[in-house]
Scaffold this motif. Structure first.
Motif, PDB file in Angstrom:
ATOM      1  N   LEU A 178       4.364 -11.627 -15.610  1.00 54.58           N
ATOM      2  CA  LEU A 178       3.110 -10.954 -15.260  1.00 54.58           C
ATOM      3  C   LEU A 178       3.292 -10.167 -13.959  1.00 54.58           C
ATOM      4  O   LEU A 178       2.880  -9.006 -13.845  1.00 54.58           O
ATOM      5  N   CYS A 179       3.944 -10.803 -12.971  1.00 52.54           N
ATOM      6  CA  CYS A 179       4.156 -10.128 -11.677  1.00 52.54           C
ATOM      7  C   CYS A 179       5.016  -8.885 -11.879  1.00 52.54           C
ATOM      8  O   CYS A 179       4.752  -7.830 -11.287  1.00 52.54           O
ATOM      9  N   ALA A 180       6.048  -8.998 -12.730  1.00 50.73           N
ATOM     10  CA  ALA A 180       6.929  -7.847 -12.948  1.00 50.73           C
ATOM     11  C   ALA A 180       6.153  -6.720 -13.636  1.00 50.73           C
ATOM     12  O   ALA A 180       6.264  -5.550 -13.259  1.00 50.73           O
ATOM     13  N   ASP A 181       5.330  -7.080 -14.643  1.00 49.94           N
ATOM     14  CA  ASP A 181       4.534  -6.058 -15.335  1.00 49.94           C
ATOM     15  C   ASP A 181       3.584  -5.376 -14.354  1.00 49.94           C
ATOM     16  O   ASP A 181       3.417  -4.158 -14.377  1.00 49.94           O
ATOM     17  N   ALA A 182       2.946  -6.196 -13.514  1.00 47.85           N
ATOM     18  CA  ALA A 182       1.993  -5.633 -12.550  1.00 47.85           C
ATOM     19  C   ALA A 182       2.728  -4.735 -11.563  1.00 47.85           C
ATOM     20  O   ALA A 182       2.229  -3.664 -11.206  1.00 47.85           O
ATOM     21  N   TYR A 227     -10.199   2.929 -13.028  1.00 46.85           N
ATOM     22  CA  TYR A 227     -10.406   1.828 -12.070  1.00 46.85           C
ATOM     23  C   TYR A 227      -9.434   1.993 -10.909  1.00 46.85           C
ATOM     24  O   TYR A 227      -8.290   2.409 -11.105  1.00 46.85           O
ATOM     25  N   THR A 228      -9.934   1.695  -9.708  1.00 46.81           N
ATOM     26  CA  THR A 228      -9.070   1.873  -8.533  1.00 46.81           C
ATOM     27  C   THR A 228      -8.654   0.533  -7.944  1.00 46.81           C
ATOM     28  O   THR A 228      -7.634   0.424  -7.293  1.00 46.81           O
ATOM     29  N   HIS A 229      -9.502  -0.506  -8.136  1.00 46.75           N
ATOM     30  CA  HIS A 229      -9.223  -1.824  -7.571  1.00 46.75           C
ATOM     31  C   HIS A 229      -9.063  -2.817  -8.722  1.00 46.75           C
ATOM     32  O   HIS A 229     -10.030  -3.095  -9.423  1.00 46.75           O
ATOM     33  N   VAL A 230      -7.866  -3.285  -8.899  1.00 45.77           N
ATOM     34  CA  VAL A 230      -7.621  -4.169 -10.040  1.00 45.77           C
ATOM     35  C   VAL A 230      -7.139  -5.524  -9.531  1.00 45.77           C
ATOM     36  O   VAL A 230      -6.190  -5.613  -8.749  1.00 45.77           O
ATOM     37  N   TYR A 231      -7.863  -6.548  -9.958  1.00 41.82           N
ATOM     38  CA  TYR A 231      -7.523  -7.911  -9.555  1.00 41.82           C
ATOM     39  C   TYR A 231      -7.112  -8.675 -10.809  1.00 41.82           C
ATOM     40  O   TYR A 231      -7.825  -8.650 -11.809  1.00 41.82           O
ATOM     41  N   ILE A 232      -5.965  -9.314 -10.735  1.00 44.23           N
ATOM     42  CA  ILE A 232      -5.459 -10.029 -11.908  1.00 44.23           C
ATOM     43  C   ILE A 232      -5.498 -11.523 -11.625  1.00 44.23           C
ATOM     44  O   ILE A 232      -4.896 -11.986 -10.649  1.00 44.23           O
ATOM     45  N   GLN A 233      -6.238 -12.262 -12.449  1.00 41.67           N
ATOM     46  CA  GLN A 233      -6.244 -13.718 -12.271  1.00 41.67           C
ATOM     47  C   GLN A 233      -5.593 -14.372 -13.485  1.00 41.67           C
ATOM     48  O   GLN A 233      -6.123 -14.318 -14.589  1.00 41.67           O
ATOM     49  N   PRO A 234      -4.427 -14.985 -13.274  1.00 39.54           N
ATOM     50  CA  PRO A 234      -3.825 -15.710 -14.393  1.00 39.54           C
ATOM     51  C   PRO A 234      -4.555 -17.034 -14.601  1.00 39.54           C
ATOM     52  O   PRO A 234      -5.002 -17.649 -13.636  1.00 39.54           O
ATOM     53  N   THR A 235      -4.665 -17.452 -15.865  1.00 39.26           N
ATOM     54  CA  THR A 235      -5.235 -18.776 -16.124  1.00 39.26           C
ATOM     55  C   THR A 235      -4.114 -19.771 -16.379  1.00 39.26           C
ATOM     56  O   THR A 235      -4.365 -20.907 -16.750  1.00 39.26           O
ATOM     57  N   HIS A 236      -2.881 -19.336 -16.200  1.00 40.38           N
ATOM     58  CA  HIS A 236      -1.748 -20.229 -16.410  1.00 40.38           C
ATOM     59  C   HIS A 236      -1.865 -21.446 -15.486  1.00 40.38           C
ATOM     60  O   HIS A 236      -2.398 -21.341 -14.389  1.00 40.38           O
ATOM     61  N   VAL A 237      -1.364 -22.577 -15.962  1.00 42.52           N
ATOM     62  CA  VAL A 237      -1.480 -23.800 -15.166  1.00 42.52           C
ATOM     63  C   VAL A 237      -0.491 -23.773 -13.997  1.00 42.52           C
ATOM     64  O   VAL A 237      -0.818 -24.144 -12.876  1.00 42.52           O
ATOM     65  N   ILE A 238       0.733 -23.310 -14.250  1.00 41.45           N
ATOM     66  CA  ILE A 238       1.755 -23.286 -13.195  1.00 41.45           C
ATOM     67  C   ILE A 238       2.328 -21.868 -13.074  1.00 41.45           C
ATOM     68  O   ILE A 238       2.298 -21.108 -14.044  1.00 41.45           O
ATOM     69  N   PRO A 239       2.879 -21.509 -11.908  1.00 41.54           N
ATOM     70  CA  PRO A 239       3.535 -20.201 -11.796  1.00 41.54           C
ATOM     71  C   PRO A 239       4.957 -20.257 -12.351  1.00 41.54           C
ATOM     72  O   PRO A 239       5.926 -20.366 -11.602  1.00 41.54           O
ATOM     73  N   GLY A 240       5.085 -20.186 -13.655  1.00 44.80           N
ATOM     74  CA  GLY A 240       6.397 -20.279 -14.308  1.00 44.80           C
ATOM     75  C   GLY A 240       6.850 -18.936 -14.848  1.00 44.80           C
ATOM     76  O   GLY A 240       6.564 -17.890 -14.256  1.00 44.80           O
ATOM     77  N   GLU A 241       7.553 -18.979 -15.996  1.00 46.72           N
ATOM     78  CA  GLU A 241       8.129 -17.740 -16.540  1.00 46.72           C
ATOM     79  C   GLU A 241       7.071 -16.693 -16.885  1.00 46.72           C
ATOM     80  O   GLU A 241       7.248 -15.506 -16.634  1.00 46.72           O
ATOM     81  N   GLU A 242       5.957 -17.177 -17.480  1.00 45.45           N
ATOM     82  CA  GLU A 242       4.910 -16.234 -17.891  1.00 45.45           C
ATOM     83  C   GLU A 242       4.339 -15.520 -16.673  1.00 45.45           C
ATOM     84  O   GLU A 242       4.041 -14.329 -16.703  1.00 45.45           O
ATOM     85  N   VAL A 277      -5.712  -0.688  -5.066  1.00 45.72           N
ATOM     86  CA  VAL A 277      -5.439  -2.108  -4.819  1.00 45.72           C
ATOM     87  C   VAL A 277      -5.055  -2.764  -6.137  1.00 45.72           C
ATOM     88  O   VAL A 277      -5.709  -2.542  -7.156  1.00 45.72           O
ATOM     89  N   LEU A 278      -3.987  -3.519  -6.118  1.00 48.43           N
ATOM     90  CA  LEU A 278      -3.596  -4.294  -7.304  1.00 48.43           C
ATOM     91  C   LEU A 278      -3.130  -5.645  -6.794  1.00 48.43           C
ATOM     92  O   LEU A 278      -2.144  -5.736  -6.071  1.00 48.43           O
ATOM     93  N   ARG A 279      -3.912  -6.666  -7.129  1.00 49.48           N
ATOM     94  CA  ARG A 279      -3.616  -7.979  -6.571  1.00 49.48           C
ATOM     95  C   ARG A 279      -3.527  -9.033  -7.662  1.00 49.48           C
ATOM     96  O   ARG A 279      -4.179  -8.916  -8.695  1.00 49.48           O
ATOM     97  N   ILE A 280      -2.733 -10.059  -7.431  1.00 43.28           N
ATOM     98  CA  ILE A 280      -2.606 -11.132  -8.424  1.00 43.28           C
ATOM     99  C   ILE A 280      -3.020 -12.453  -7.779  1.00 43.28           C
ATOM    100  O   ILE A 280      -2.531 -12.801  -6.693  1.00 43.28           O
ATOM    101  N   GLY A 281      -3.934 -13.154  -8.442  1.00 39.41           N
ATOM    102  CA  GLY A 281      -4.371 -14.470  -7.949  1.00 39.41           C
ATOM    103  C   GLY A 281      -3.365 -15.536  -8.347  1.00 39.41           C
ATOM    104  O   GLY A 281      -2.457 -15.278  -9.126  1.00 39.41           O
ATOM    105  N   ARG A 282      -3.580 -16.751  -7.836  1.00 39.37           N
ATOM    106  CA  ARG A 282      -2.573 -17.769  -8.111  1.00 39.37           C
ATOM    107  C   ARG A 282      -2.970 -18.662  -9.291  1.00 39.37           C
ATOM    108  O   ARG A 282      -4.159 -18.940  -9.500  1.00 39.37           O
ATOM    109  N   PRO A 283      -1.968 -19.106 -10.055  1.00 34.85           N
ATOM    110  CA  PRO A 283      -2.252 -20.033 -11.142  1.00 34.85           C
ATOM    111  C   PRO A 283      -2.898 -21.329 -10.648  1.00 34.85           C
ATOM    112  O   PRO A 283      -2.976 -21.565  -9.433  1.00 34.85           O
ATOM    113  N   LEU A 284      -3.306 -22.173 -11.603  1.00 39.23           N
ATOM    114  CA  LEU A 284      -4.093 -23.369 -11.269  1.00 39.23           C
ATOM    115  C   LEU A 284      -3.365 -24.266 -10.268  1.00 39.23           C
ATOM    116  O   LEU A 284      -3.953 -24.740  -9.301  1.00 39.23           O
ATOM    117  N   LEU A 285      -2.076 -24.521 -10.499  1.00 40.46           N
ATOM    118  CA  LEU A 285      -1.317 -25.391  -9.592  1.00 40.46           C
ATOM    119  C   LEU A 285      -0.251 -24.560  -8.893  1.00 40.46           C
ATOM    120  O   LEU A 285       0.843 -24.372  -9.412  1.00 40.46           O
TER     121      LEU A 285
END
Ligand SMILES: C[C@@]1(CC(=O)O)C2=NC(=C\c3[nH]c(c(CCC(=O)O)c3CC(=O)O)Cc3[nH]c(c(CC(=O)O)c3CCC(=O)O)/C=C3\N/C(=C\2)[C@@H](CCC(=O)O)[C@]3(C)CC(=O)O)/[C@H]1CCC(=O)O
Ligand SMILES: NC(=O)c1ccc[n+]([C@@H]2O[C@H](COP(=O)([O-])OP(=O)(O)OC[C@H]3O[C@@H](n4cnc5c(N)ncnc54)[C@H](O)[C@@H]3O)[C@@H](O)[C@H]2O)c1
Length: 475
Positions: free
Chosen positions: A301-305, A282-297, A314-322
């Protein structure tokens, strides 16, 4: 310090001094095609007899700076070197000094460097330990020599493919495979012929048609029912909304992954999932967290990515719910739409968030604020592990006249916290405490992920991530 590789062909450079250091500078500059002038008080050293340079037998003088782009102060007088650097800088040139002194801040340092074919390696210690910089180069030099033939090979392939293979992503993918450890080992062990054969076998092989992967990352829950009703339902909604994407799952909780493995269900960690996506091409990877808030988890995730940043185009991370301000009223509207909370009811709704020692815990009181702004005077936010606490909620309830309270998990899943901390029979569960305080307690045992309007919010977050421009959206 910012490393760059300068192309000095035909560029004017001047070196002050003709000793050991100056000679190293001059040979390097001549090799790179620069137009070199040297100024020193003694006659020209014999070693430069046949070299193409201009030699001025005179000590440094400001007018010698002339049209030169780079200035090398390589005298054995550190005060003089500092003066040369200062005056060169004042004349808009980039200057370096062979000596380090507190009253002089040169523009660049000369790193230890080695060149083999088209590969140049440079190491700097920012002046701390120049002999170590040299030693590191000596240690790595055999590797460079080993790869210089490979570099030529890849250069030829790359230029040829630019002509014959218009699909840039496919080219990138092939070149990445050809520089993976396995391929490098093949080159070392079996030589150029075997390597080129491997390269042509790759071009004939069918690479995966779909190169877009969407990795849905959740904290996870070991409760299988709620897992599919919430996490599974969000993933299904996203799959349906983006049929062109291959959707994958990863969890961030190591504890839950281990527990599920014991139960016989395998789920990937973020790193495992990214590794597999890389292996699958895969060349384009999009990561969507289902976490409610952008906290420790989410931070983890950002560090792992980040450690996989170079593995994909392309490697992108979407934003948590809030995350953004607009996410707050959007979640309230979604909860109202699906009947999770009801305005102007005689019932009080208590939303149970997780809570965290992370600074983002402020999201919970902020959500409470937004509820009131949106007219939900009867809905209150509390948390299990942060602020507001259950005691804070009890105080707020006391000021009002509610008899009936509805408990609602403000978590993606109705897992352990909802079953035990919220609805359990232990005496410190929210249900037990509120019952003891004389309230009639109703339980809503669904995680947020079970609600279609909340699923639609995640779809919108994925959409937003996909629409970001590569420049503005990369994380
Ligand atoms: C890498 C290399 C490149 C090159 O010059 O080509 C290089 N020095 C090398 C060797 C080396 N230099 C010194 C020793 C003696 C042992 C020791 O002291 O360790 C040895 C070892 C040897 O000669 O074997 C002593 C020394 N060097 C500087 C001072 C001044 C000071 O500190 O005041 C003194 C103290 C003099 C004193 O004590 O009197 C200053 C500089 N030397 C730099 C580069 C720059 C910083 C690079 C960095 O670290 O990032 C900078 C700032 C000059 C600049 O930027 O122009 C080359 C290795 C080439 C290779 O092996 O490939
Ligand atoms: N960068 C390095 O790799 C490195 C390594 C060792 C030492 N050093 C430091 O760099 C300095 C130079 O080292 P070196 O081994 O080349 O010394 P060196 O004694 O071999 O050479 C010094 C040169 O500077 C010239 N010079 C003196 N005053 C001058 C002036 N006003 N204008 C023009 N030229 C002038 C001298 O004529 C001589 O050619 C040393 O003082 C040492 O502290 C640097």
């Amino acid at each position: 310090m910012y490393p760059i590789a300068l192309h000095l062909q035909g560029k004017k450079c001047i070196v002050f001094g003709a000793g050991k250091v100056a000679q190293r500078r001059v040979w390097g500059l001549l090799e790179s095609g620069a137009e070199v002038t040297v100024a020193a008080p003694e006659p020209m050293p014999a070693c430069w007899k046949n070299a193409k340079l201009t030699y001025l037998q005179q000590p440094y003088a400001p007018e010698l700076l002339g049209e030169n782009l780079l200035v090398f102060a390589a005298t054995d007088d550190s005060a003089e070197n500092a003066r040369i650097v200062r005056e060169a800088q004042a004349a808009g040139k980039l200057a370096s000094s062979a000596t380090v002194s507190p009253d002089c801040t040169p523009d660049f340092t000369v790193p230890a460097h080695r060149k083999h074919g088209d590969i140049t390696m440079a190491v700097t210690t920012e002046g701390d330990a120049p002999s170590l910089a040299g030693a590191i180069c000596r240690e790595l030099e055999p590797k460079l020599a080993e790869y210089s033939e490979l570099c030529t090979c890849l250069g030829i392939l790359r230029r040829a493919w630019k002509e014959t293979m218009p699909d840039e992503i496919r080219r990138m993918q092939l070149l990445r495979i050809l520089t993976e450890p396995k391929a490098l080992e093949l080159f070392r062990e079996k030589g150029k012929g075997a390597y080129l054969a491997y390269a042509s076998s790759l071009t004939e092989e069918q690479l995966p048609a779909c190169r877009n992967a969407l990795l849905m990352v959740s904290f996870g829950t070991s409760y299988a029912d709620t897992r599919e009703q919430t996490i599974g339902a969000v993933e299904s909604a996203v799959k349906q909304a983006f049929p062109e994407m291959d959707v994958f799952r990863a969890f961030t909780s190591g504890m839950i992954i281990r527990k599920m493995r014991r139960q016989g269900t395998a789920v990937d960690t973020v790193r495992e999932a990214l590794e597999k996506l890389k292996q699958k091409g895969y060349t384009h990877v999009y990561i969507q967290p289902t976490h409610v808030i952008p906290g420790e988890e989410y931070d983890r995730l950002c560090a792992d990515a980040a450690s996989y940043a170079g593995a994909f185009a392309v490697l992108r991370i979407g934003r948590p719910l809030l995350t953004e301000t607009e996410d707050y009223p959007a979640l309230i509207q979604a909860m109202e739409q699906d009947g999770v909370i009801e305005k102007a009811s005689t019932k009080a709704y208590l939303l149970m968030g997780h809570g965290t020692p992370h600074i983002i815990n402020q999201a919970y009181p902020a959500f409470d604020y937004w509820l009131k702004r949106c007219g939900f005077d009867n809905v209150f936010v509390g948390t299990v592990e942060g602020y507001p606490t259950l005691d804070t909620l009890l105080e707020q309830l006391k000021e009002r006249q509610y008899q009936e309270v509805v408990l609602v998990p403000m978590m993606l899943v109705a897992g352990d916290h909802a079953q035990n901390d919220m609805a359990g029979d232990e005496e410190d569960s929210w249900k037990s405490v509120l019952t003891r305080h004389g309230y009639t307690v109703t339980l809503q045992m669904q995680g947020l992920g079970a609600y279609p309007a909340v699923q639609a919010l995640y779809v919108a977050h994925v959409q937003h991530m996909l629409e970001l421009s590569p420049e503005g959206g990369e994380r």
